[in-house]
Design an enzyme around this catalytic site. Structure first.
Site, mmCIF file in Angstrom:
data_model
loop_
_atom_site.group_PDB
_atom_site.id
_atom_site.type_symbol
_atom_site.label_atom_id
_atom_site.label_comp_id
_atom_site.label_asym_id
_atom_site.label_seq_id
_atom_site.Cartn_x
_atom_site.Cartn_y
_atom_site.Cartn_z
ATOM 1 N N ASP A 290 9.584 2.486 11.856
ATOM 2 C CA ASP A 290 9.218 0.799 10.899
ATOM 3 C C ASP A 290 9.577 -0.211 11.783
ATOM 4 O O ASP A 290 10.547 0.058 12.609
ATOM 5 C CB ASP A 290 9.653 1.693 9.829
ATOM 6 C CG ASP A 290 8.175 0.436 8.539
ATOM 7 O OD1 ASP A 290 7.530 -0.280 9.788
ATOM 8 O OD2 ASP A 290 8.109 0.762 7.294
HETATM 9 C C1 BGC Z 1 5.909 -1.043 7.288
HETATM 10 C C2 BGC Z 1 4.850 -0.293 7.401
HETATM 11 C C3 BGC Z 1 3.703 -0.694 8.875
HETATM 12 C C4 BGC Z 1 4.305 -1.684 9.437
HETATM 13 C C5 BGC Z 1 3.599 -2.313 10.632
HETATM 14 C C6 BGC Z 1 6.107 -2.258 7.946
HETATM 15 O O1 BGC Z 1 6.961 -3.362 7.171
HETATM 16 O O2 BGC Z 1 7.022 -0.745 6.143
HETATM 17 O O3 BGC Z 1 4.192 -0.012 7.334
HETATM 18 O O4 BGC Z 1 3.176 0.216 9.038
HETATM 19 O O5 BGC Z 1 5.339 -2.820 9.215
HETATM 20 O O6 BGC Z 1 2.550 -3.340 10.212
#
Ligand code: BGC
Length: 745
Positions: A290
């Site tokens: 993430d």
């Molecule tokens: C979120 C994810 C997301 C990623 C990319 C993160 O802050 O937890 O779910 O896919 O950002 O945007």
């Protein structure tokens, strides 16, 4: 004590039925040949470069930004395997051209984006969609999203979110499918099928990403990113099933979660990423962190510096770093000093390249995007599907005096902060939304009932009064026959980093409701929300309550369909609505205790209970009203005695006993009476959404499989145990029509 018989279900669940990521084994062989040939030409840092995902400077920023990088420069050096957040086909082509023409080996970039509940056409937020219990419709929504996304140049979505959650304080429940592992697993698999189709080489399909691995939906106190600490048994029984189902359905990628698990951040957690995900679940795609999650292991306090953080993620075999650049910074050094082997880098790089080959990016790097979006977005037939999904998602919780459906002759007062607001229809994470394409409740109602029959007043803002707002709303209501009042929480209170300690409707809106109630007009509350709420006050002051969620592009016509009765509501809650926040976490499938409160009216003290609040929620899982009624009878266990490994058949009669045609979600719940570990009071193990004409009856048959009866036993295996089981079938998780069967050795 029972005898345990091990069922080798794990193997049956994974291996054999794993959908191949490539269209065929032959094709896959060819792909790895090409990958290996390419990798022979790559330097160590170029291989590490494929493990780097950069965020676009123009795109949506979903986390701390850190230091800026010169994206073009990274691409030219071959240090950018993937980008996220690039928003247009033009920008995709721009970056892709740099990679193709100006980097040494011309390896194409894989573009990803958060397409969570639609791309251009926005579907209801996922918690809403799950309330439809309509797997085909949910799969279709993902398929439409995939086609639109691919047409804009993006071949990878960071969805589905498979995190089970029993935490309405946690804003991200809006992105998931609620509290139930069985339903969650079915929906996760349906979404993967929708995004990926049968062949990743089809330019209308995109890669799915199972997130957030793992248990991200159980943060302490409902606070986002907070510690997750639970037993492995609880994790396996309640949280793992949707991830597992999505992987079994062939999901190409997995995202690590931000939280720690058993004291080890997921991104550096070898048990999660290697033992469980790769070895046990048989995942063969690639893992992305993430946002900056490798680097965040410093803040977690398990890495003293970036280099140590990189080492932890490498050791967990995490393939790609999202945004942070710890691999690029320290990968070479770690290999040179022998801390990480080049073999590990090869392993990680190989799966990313293989995926690019499967997508056809090496053969046709511009196959996603170009002009395609002009003819492939907002298709009329897809808008019709979005309308259908939105109306199927709405859940009717109260309907005193049958105030709904409207008769069609009323003068309607439409009031509230969400009544005429396109943006607020879109939810927290509306893909590549263009808000001007959304419809508002006001537009939908005006089209259906005629402009002259709708009087509108905003009344207040979500959190604040507006001067004269209440007085105007009361005037409008007094001239009408019925009030439709939109209330609830705005987009900004849904999704990531939106944890709350109160789930009540904000005070400014309550003041408005109170004033409208004093007019004596019938009031229908339209609850706009991405999470369960405490609606005690609203129920007291309104006649009907319809949860609309953030319903997406077709919110207006979908609402008109439901309130007019053109469509009979059939949505059912997939998360419990508590009486108040003090009951949280509350969910229907709680564990049994040694002092259960079996009689809700009991006055006994030493029971598992509260002093001044009931144990029961306001609305249980599975609940939702219709404009008709359904009667259940004749539950029959067709096979009351079975052997281990055999399925049980159960049937029930369902009759539409009201005056309107409608759809019922027939739900089957199961309880293992005595087991080697404590089991939930009941668990959903079957459902069917049935359309029934008024007066018609149908017999529905369910098969309860050995897998449905299995759980993580005291012997640390997913297996079935002999013994007696209870089964209930009915309208919601309080279903009372009961049967029993036994499973013999
Ligand atoms: C979120 C994810 C997301 C990623 C990319 C993160 O802050 O937890 O779910 O896919 O950002 O945007």
């Amino acid at each position: 004590m029972k005898l345990f018989t091990k069922l080798t279900l794990t193997a049956a669940l994974v291996g054999s039925s794993l959908v191949s990521l490539a269209a065929s084994a032959d094709n896959d062989k060819q792909i790895y040949k090409r990958v290996d040939a390419l990798m022979k030409k790559m330097t160590l840092i170029e291989k590490i470069g494929q493990l780097q995902q950069l965020s676009s400077r123009e795109g949506v920023i979903t986390g701390p930004e850190g230091e800026k990088v010169n994206t073009e420069d990274f691409i030219r050096r071959g240090w950018c395997g993937s980008m996220l957040g690039v928003k247009t086909a033009k920008d995709v082509a721009y970056y892709q051209e740099i990679a193709l023409k100006e980097s040494r080996l011309g390896i194409p970039i894989l573009f990803g984006y958060d397409i969570i509940h639609g791309c251009r056409i926005i579907f209801p937020e996922n918690l809403g969609m799950s309330s439809s219990w309509d797997l085909a419709a949910i799969e279709k929504s993902a398929q439409i999203a995939a086609r639109e996304t691919a047409s804009i140049g993006i071949a990878w979505t960071f969805s589905p979110m498979c995190d089970i959650s029993t935490e309405p304080r946690w804003g991200r429940v809006s992105e998931g499918s609620g509290e139930d592992p069985y339903l969650g697993a079915k929906i996760a698999a349906a979404m993967v099928r929708g995004y990926q189709g049968k062949d990743l080489g089809d330019p209308n399909t995109i890669l799915a990403c199972v997130k957030h691995f793992a248990a991200y939906g159980a943060p302490q106190a409902g606070r986002d990113y907070h510690t997750v600490d639970m037993s492995r048994r609880m994790f396996r029984d309640r949280y793992l099933p949707p991830y597992r189902a999505a992987i079994k359905a062939g999901a190409a990628t997995v995202m690590t979660s931000f939280n720690d698990f058993e004291g080890i951040p997921a991104t550096g957690n070898k048990w999660l990423m290697r033992d469980l995900l790769r070895d046990e679940l048989g995942f063969t795609g690639f893992i992305v962190t993430d946002w900056a999650a490798t680097d965040e292991m410093r803040a977690h306090g398990v890495a003293a510096n970036r280099k140590e953080a990189a080492k932890l993620a490498f050791d967990a075999h995490v393939n790609m770093n999202m945004v942070d650049r710890d691999y690029i910074r320290y990968g070479e050094e770690l290999v040179k000093e022998g801390t990480i082997s080049e073999k590990t880098i090869n392993l990680l790089c190989r799966e990313i390249l293989a995926m690019k080959f499967r997508l056809g990016l090496f053969d046709e790097p511009h196959r996603y995007g170009g002009d395609r979006y002009k003819s492939e977005t907002y298709l009329t037939e897809n808008l019709a599907i979005a309308r259908d999904v939105a109306r199927k998602s709405m859940v009717l919780l109260e309907n005193k005096n049958e105030v709904l459906p409207l008769k069609g002759t009323e003068r309607i007062a439409l009031i509230g902060p969400y009544a005429d607001n396109r943006k607020e229809m879109s939810g927290a994470w509306p893909g590549l939304v263009e808000h001007n394409r959304s419809t508002t409740f006001r537009e939908g109602l005006e089209t259906r009932f005629g402009k002259e029959n709708i009087a509108y007043a905003e009344g207040c803002k979500p959190f604040e009064a507006i001067e004269g707002g209440i007085a105007e709303a009361v005037r409008v209501a007094e001239d009408a026959d019925v009030v439709l009042l939109t209330m609830g929480l705005p987009n900004s209170c849904s999704g990531e980093a939106t944890s709350l300690t109160s789930i009540e409707v904000p005070q400014a809106q309550r003041e408005l409701l109170k004033a409208l109630d004093n007019t004596g007009k019938p009031i229908v509350v339209l609850l706009v929300t991405g999470r369960p709420m405490d609606v005690g006050f609203e129920v007291e002051h309104a006649d009907a309550l319809l949860v609309t969620w953030h319903a997406g592009t077709m919110a207006g016509p979908a609402l008109a369909d439901v309130v007019s009765g053109d469509f009979n509501p059939s949505g059912r809650l997939t998360m419990t609505f508590p009486v108040n926040i003090g009951q949280v976490p509350i969910h229907y499938n709680m564990k049994r205790t040694g002092r259960p409160m079996l009689d809700p009216n009991s006055k006994a003290k030493y029971l598992s209970r509260y002093l001044f609040t009931p144990n029961e929620p306001r609305y249980p899982f599975g609940y939702g009203l219709s404009y008709t009624t359904f009667d259940y009878s004749d539950l029959k266990v067709l096979t009351p005695e079975v052997k281990m490994g055999e399925s049980v058949k159960v049937s029930v009669k369902v009759r539409n006993s009201g005056k309107r045609d409608g759809a019922e979600v027939v739900q089957l719940y199961l309880r293992d009476d005595v087991a080697s570990t404590t089991r939930p009071v009941r668990e959903l193990k079957g459902f069917e959404r049935v359309e029934l004409r008024s007066g018609k009856e149908r017999t529905i048959e369910f098969e309860i499989t050995p897998e449905d009866m299995s759980f993580w036993t005291i012997n640390e295996e997913f297996a079935q145990e002999p013994g007696t089981f209870h089964v209930w079938i009915g309208h919601d998780s309080n279903a009372s029509l009961e049967g029993a069967f036994s499973v013999n050795r």
